[in-house]
Motif scaffolding. Structure first.
Motif, PDB file in Angstrom:
ATOM      1  N   VAL A  26     133.115  37.827  10.321  1.00 21.59           N
ATOM      2  CA  VAL A  26     133.137  36.786   9.292  1.00 21.59           C
ATOM      3  C   VAL A  26     133.852  35.577   9.872  1.00 21.59           C
ATOM      4  CG1 VAL A  26     132.936  38.185   7.211  1.00 21.59           C
ATOM      5  CG2 VAL A  26     135.174  37.918   8.301  1.00 21.59           C
ATOM      6  N   ASP A  27     133.650  34.422   9.210  1.00 16.48           N
ATOM      7  CA  ASP A  27     134.164  33.196   9.814  1.00 16.48           C
ATOM      8  C   ASP A  27     135.682  33.153   9.889  1.00 16.48           C
ATOM      9  OD1 ASP A  27     134.411  32.926   7.079  1.00 16.48           O
ATOM     10  OD2 ASP A  27     133.332  31.034   6.929  1.00 16.48           O
ATOM     11  N   ASN A  28     136.399  33.908   9.029  1.00 18.58           N
ATOM     12  CA  ASN A  28     137.859  33.851   9.137  1.00 18.58           C
ATOM     13  C   ASN A  28     138.383  34.556  10.384  1.00 18.58           C
ATOM     14  OD1 ASN A  28     138.112  36.666   8.473  1.00 18.58           O
ATOM     15  ND2 ASN A  28     138.138  36.172   6.303  1.00 18.58           N
ATOM     16  N   CYS A  29     137.491  35.186  11.135  1.00 16.76           N
ATOM     17  CA  CYS A  29     137.895  35.809  12.401  1.00 16.76           C
ATOM     18  C   CYS A  29     137.329  35.097  13.630  1.00 16.76           C
ATOM     19  CB  CYS A  29     137.470  37.279  12.439  1.00 16.76           C
ATOM     20  SG  CYS A  29     138.321  38.311  11.237  1.00 16.76           S
ATOM     21  N   ILE A  30     136.448  34.125  13.413  1.00 17.03           N
ATOM     22  CA  ILE A  30     135.874  33.427  14.561  1.00 17.03           C
ATOM     23  C   ILE A  30     136.032  31.910  14.488  1.00 17.03           C
ATOM     24  CG2 ILE A  30     134.240  35.254  15.107  1.00 17.03           C
ATOM     25  CD1 ILE A  30     132.057  33.639  13.725  1.00 17.03           C
ATOM     26  N   ASP A  31     136.544  31.390  13.362  1.00 18.77           N
ATOM     27  CA  ASP A  31     136.735  29.944  13.244  1.00 18.77           C
ATOM     28  C   ASP A  31     137.699  29.406  14.299  1.00 18.77           C
ATOM     29  OD1 ASP A  31     134.983  29.624  11.196  1.00 18.77           O
ATOM     30  OD2 ASP A  31     136.477  29.282   9.632  1.00 18.77           O
ATOM     31  N   ASN A  35     140.832  29.266  20.536  1.00 18.50           N
ATOM     32  CA  ASN A  35     142.258  29.528  20.694  1.00 18.50           C
ATOM     33  C   ASN A  35     142.544  31.011  20.891  1.00 18.50           C
ATOM     34  OD1 ASN A  35     143.178  26.849  20.509  1.00 18.50           O
ATOM     35  ND2 ASN A  35     143.157  26.915  18.269  1.00 18.50           N
ATOM     36  N   VAL A  36     141.730  31.864  20.268  1.00 17.46           N
ATOM     37  CA  VAL A  36     141.873  33.302  20.499  1.00 17.46           C
ATOM     38  C   VAL A  36     141.485  33.631  21.937  1.00 17.46           C
ATOM     39  CG1 VAL A  36     141.027  35.596  19.863  1.00 17.46           C
ATOM     40  CG2 VAL A  36     141.471  33.891  18.081  1.00 17.46           C
ATOM     41  N   LYS A  37     140.344  33.143  22.336  1.00 13.55           N
ATOM     42  CA  LYS A  37     139.834  33.421  23.683  1.00 13.55           C
ATOM     43  C   LYS A  37     140.804  32.949  24.758  1.00 13.55           C
ATOM     44  CE  LYS A  37     135.841  32.340  26.643  1.00 13.55           C
ATOM     45  NZ  LYS A  37     134.542  31.605  26.711  1.00 13.55           N
ATOM     46  N   ASN A  38     141.435  31.817  24.526  1.00  9.14           N
ATOM     47  CA  ASN A  38     142.333  31.222  25.521  1.00  9.14           C
ATOM     48  C   ASN A  38     143.804  31.551  25.281  1.00  9.14           C
ATOM     49  OD1 ASN A  38     140.174  29.897  26.882  1.00  9.14           O
ATOM     50  ND2 ASN A  38     140.181  28.301  25.307  1.00  9.14           N
ATOM     51  N   PHE A  39     144.069  32.479  24.376  1.00  5.57           N
ATOM     52  CA  PHE A  39     145.454  32.831  24.058  1.00  5.57           C
ATOM     53  C   PHE A  39     146.179  33.314  25.314  1.00  5.57           C
ATOM     54  CE2 PHE A  39     148.714  35.907  22.747  1.00  5.57           C
ATOM     55  CZ  PHE A  39     149.472  35.095  21.918  1.00  5.57           C
ATOM     56  N   GLU A  89     143.401  37.193  15.485  1.00  5.71           N
ATOM     57  CA  GLU A  89     142.161  36.446  15.284  1.00  5.71           C
ATOM     58  C   GLU A  89     142.020  35.848  13.891  1.00  5.71           C
ATOM     59  OE1 GLU A  89     141.080  40.926  15.111  1.00  5.71           O
ATOM     60  OE2 GLU A  89     142.434  39.607  16.228  1.00  5.71           O
ATOM     61  N   SER A  90     143.023  35.987  13.036  1.00  5.35           N
ATOM     62  CA  SER A  90     142.891  35.491  11.662  1.00  5.35           C
ATOM     63  C   SER A  90     143.007  33.965  11.605  1.00  5.35           C
ATOM     64  CB  SER A  90     143.956  36.122  10.762  1.00  5.35           C
ATOM     65  OG  SER A  90     145.254  35.714  11.146  1.00  5.35           O
ATOM     66  N   GLU A  91     142.181  33.362  10.749  1.00  9.90           N
ATOM     67  CA  GLU A  91     142.213  31.922  10.522  1.00  9.90           C
ATOM     68  C   GLU A  91     141.695  31.652   9.113  1.00  9.90           C
ATOM     69  OE1 GLU A  91     143.134  29.044  10.136  1.00  9.90           O
ATOM     70  OE2 GLU A  91     142.832  28.247  12.160  1.00  9.90           O
ATOM     71  N   PHE A  92     142.639  31.420   8.179  1.00 10.05           N
ATOM     72  CA  PHE A  92     142.273  31.210   6.787  1.00 10.05           C
ATOM     73  C   PHE A  92     142.464  29.756   6.349  1.00 10.05           C
ATOM     74  CE2 PHE A  92     143.197  35.747   7.052  1.00 10.05           C
ATOM     75  CZ  PHE A  92     142.075  36.281   6.437  1.00 10.05           C
ATOM     76  N   HIS A  93     142.980  28.915   7.225  1.00 11.31           N
ATOM     77  CA  HIS A  93     143.141  27.474   6.989  1.00 11.31           C
ATOM     78  C   HIS A  93     144.195  27.126   5.935  1.00 11.31           C
ATOM     79  CE1 HIS A  93     139.816  26.509   9.645  1.00 11.31           C
ATOM     80  NE2 HIS A  93     139.052  27.361   8.989  1.00 11.31           N
ATOM     81  N   VAL A  94     144.602  28.074   5.122  1.00 13.39           N
ATOM     82  CA  VAL A  94     145.632  27.805   4.116  1.00 13.39           C
ATOM     83  C   VAL A  94     147.004  28.279   4.588  1.00 13.39           C
ATOM     84  CG1 VAL A  94     144.025  27.892   2.183  1.00 13.39           C
ATOM     85  CG2 VAL A  94     145.137  29.995   2.949  1.00 13.39           C
ATOM     86  N   SER A  97     147.358  30.059  11.620  1.00 16.06           N
ATOM     87  CA  SER A  97     146.425  31.023  12.214  1.00 16.06           C
ATOM     88  C   SER A  97     147.201  32.118  12.942  1.00 16.06           C
ATOM     89  CB  SER A  97     145.491  30.315  13.191  1.00 16.06           C
ATOM     90  OG  SER A  97     146.225  29.863  14.330  1.00 16.06           O
ATOM     91  N   GLY A  98     146.493  33.168  13.285  1.00 18.03           N
ATOM     92  CA  GLY A  98     147.132  34.253  14.015  1.00 18.03           C
ATOM     93  C   GLY A  98     147.667  33.811  15.362  1.00 18.03           C
ATOM     94  N   THR A  99     146.921  32.968  16.058  1.00 19.71           N
ATOM     95  CA  THR A  99     147.393  32.506  17.362  1.00 19.71           C
ATOM     96  C   THR A  99     148.623  31.622  17.213  1.00 19.71           C
ATOM     97  OG1 THR A  99     145.773  30.692  17.266  1.00 19.71           O
ATOM     98  CG2 THR A  99     145.147  32.671  18.503  1.00 19.71           C
ATOM     99  N   GLU A 100     148.663  30.805  16.151  1.00 20.92           N
ATOM    100  CA  GLU A 100     149.847  29.975  15.913  1.00 20.92           C
ATOM    101  C   GLU A 100     151.070  30.845  15.638  1.00 20.92           C
ATOM    102  OE1 GLU A 100     148.962  25.956  13.686  1.00 20.92           O
ATOM    103  OE2 GLU A 100     147.706  27.532  12.826  1.00 20.92           O
ATOM    104  N   ARG A 101     150.909  31.834  14.786  1.00 20.35           N
ATOM    105  CA  ARG A 101     152.030  32.732  14.481  1.00 20.35           C
ATOM    106  C   ARG A 101     152.507  33.451  15.734  1.00 20.35           C
ATOM    107  NH1 ARG A 101     152.878  33.386   8.978  1.00 20.35           N
ATOM    108  NH2 ARG A 101     151.088  33.127   7.575  1.00 20.35           N
ATOM    109  N   ALA A 102     151.568  33.925  16.541  1.00 17.90           N
ATOM    110  CA  ALA A 102     151.941  34.646  17.753  1.00 17.90           C
ATOM    111  C   ALA A 102     152.680  33.732  18.732  1.00 17.90           C
ATOM    112  CB  ALA A 102     150.699  35.244  18.406  1.00 17.90           C
ATOM    113  N   ASP A 103     152.202  32.512  18.888  1.00 19.11           N
ATOM    114  CA  ASP A 103     152.847  31.569  19.805  1.00 19.11           C
ATOM    115  C   ASP A 103     154.277  31.246  19.390  1.00 19.11           C
ATOM    116  OD1 ASP A 103     150.898  31.188  21.766  1.00 19.11           O
ATOM    117  OD2 ASP A 103     149.848  29.665  20.589  1.00 19.11           O
TER     118      ASP A 103
END
Length: 261
Positions: A26-31, A35-39, A89-94, A97-103
């Motif tokens: 679903v788009d909340n995992c690929i939007d 950034n996921v790919k390049n994490f 991989e989560s991205e809900f826009h509200v 994102s998962g990558t932001e939290r991880a960073d």
């Protein structure tokens, strides 16, 4: 992920499945895919990998307690588990994102979770020789749990009735694709990568102490018997169910009442 809103219910409309390189997503995992790919993983990161409904929160909380219950006790009552162990991989826009939290994690190690099939894992995790903890669960119980999860979680596609859902589960037409491909893909990767610790949900149910010892051996941890008992008690089902820091009750779409079965 942008939702359209049903004006009658004021709840977001369910997303639709997308074929993403041969895997239903679903788009909340690929939007946020680039950034996921390049994490950029770090050598001491620990990646928690599961197919959905295979004990992800359980193993996340076990690891969080093993590493941080003594050194950072305040985090257990001040930070929800999804902030302590971000969903890559989560991205809900509200929310971030998962990558932001991880960073932004300041812990050592960073605990990061994913439901991605093994072929989608960012290459930096392999390049940095990160340790991976994978948990598999039998197909029947996974399917039943996933069905009820999808009835409750408005960020998932509409599950329909049980017969329809089960057929789609067997066909791999649900979010994160085929259960069989997921568990076997990770199992095959384990055969050539000693940094993957493959666990089974059923073994954890049978003897959590034994499985925790094996996990600690893999991670190079040596908790005392008292510390292990504290983790075992804290991660019992009823205790986690009643713990607002790990039961996701603060997220409205994760706390919606399911329809009658």
């Amino acid at each position: 992920m942008e939702f359209n809103v049903d004006s009658n219910t004021e709840l977001p409309l369910r997303p639709l499945l997308i074929d993403f390189h041969g895997v239903s997503m679903v788009d909340n995992c690929i939007d946020n895919w680039q950034n996921v790919k390049n994490f950029q993983a770090r050598p001491d990161d620990i990646l928690i990998a599961t197919y959905p409904k295979a004990g992800t929160t359980w193993i996340s909380y076990i690891l969080d307690l093993l590493y941080f219950s003594q050194t950072s006790p305040d985090r257990q009552t001040s930070l929800p588990i999804y902030e302590r162990v971000p969903f890559l991989e989560s991205e809900f826009h509200v929310s971030p994102s998962g990558t932001e939290r991880a960073d932004k994690l300041t812990t050592t190690p960073r605990l990061i979770k994913t439901h991605l099939p093994v072929q989608f894992v960012p290459k930096s995790f392999w390049e940095k020789n990160c340790r991976v903890v994978y948990v598999g669960r039998n197909a029947k119980d996974t399917a039943v749990s996933y069905f009820h999860f999808d009835r409750m979680n408005k960020t998932q596609p509409e599950p329909g009735d049980w017969k329809n859902f089960l057929q789609r589960f067997m066909d791999g037409k649900i979010v994160f694709g085929s259960w069989y491909d997921h568990v076997t893909g990770w199992w095959e990767k384990k055969q050539t990568n000693s940094n993957i610790h493959y666990m089974f949900y059923e073994d954890m149910i049978e003897d959590l102490g034994r499985e925790m010892d094996r996990l600690c051996s893999f991670l190079g941890l040596s908790p005392s018997e008292e510390e292990k008992e504290r983790v075992r008690v804290g991660t019992q089902f009823d205790n986690m169910k009643n713990n607002n820091m790990v039961n996701y009750s603060a997220i409205p779409v994760m706390n919606a009442p399911a329809q009658v079965f």
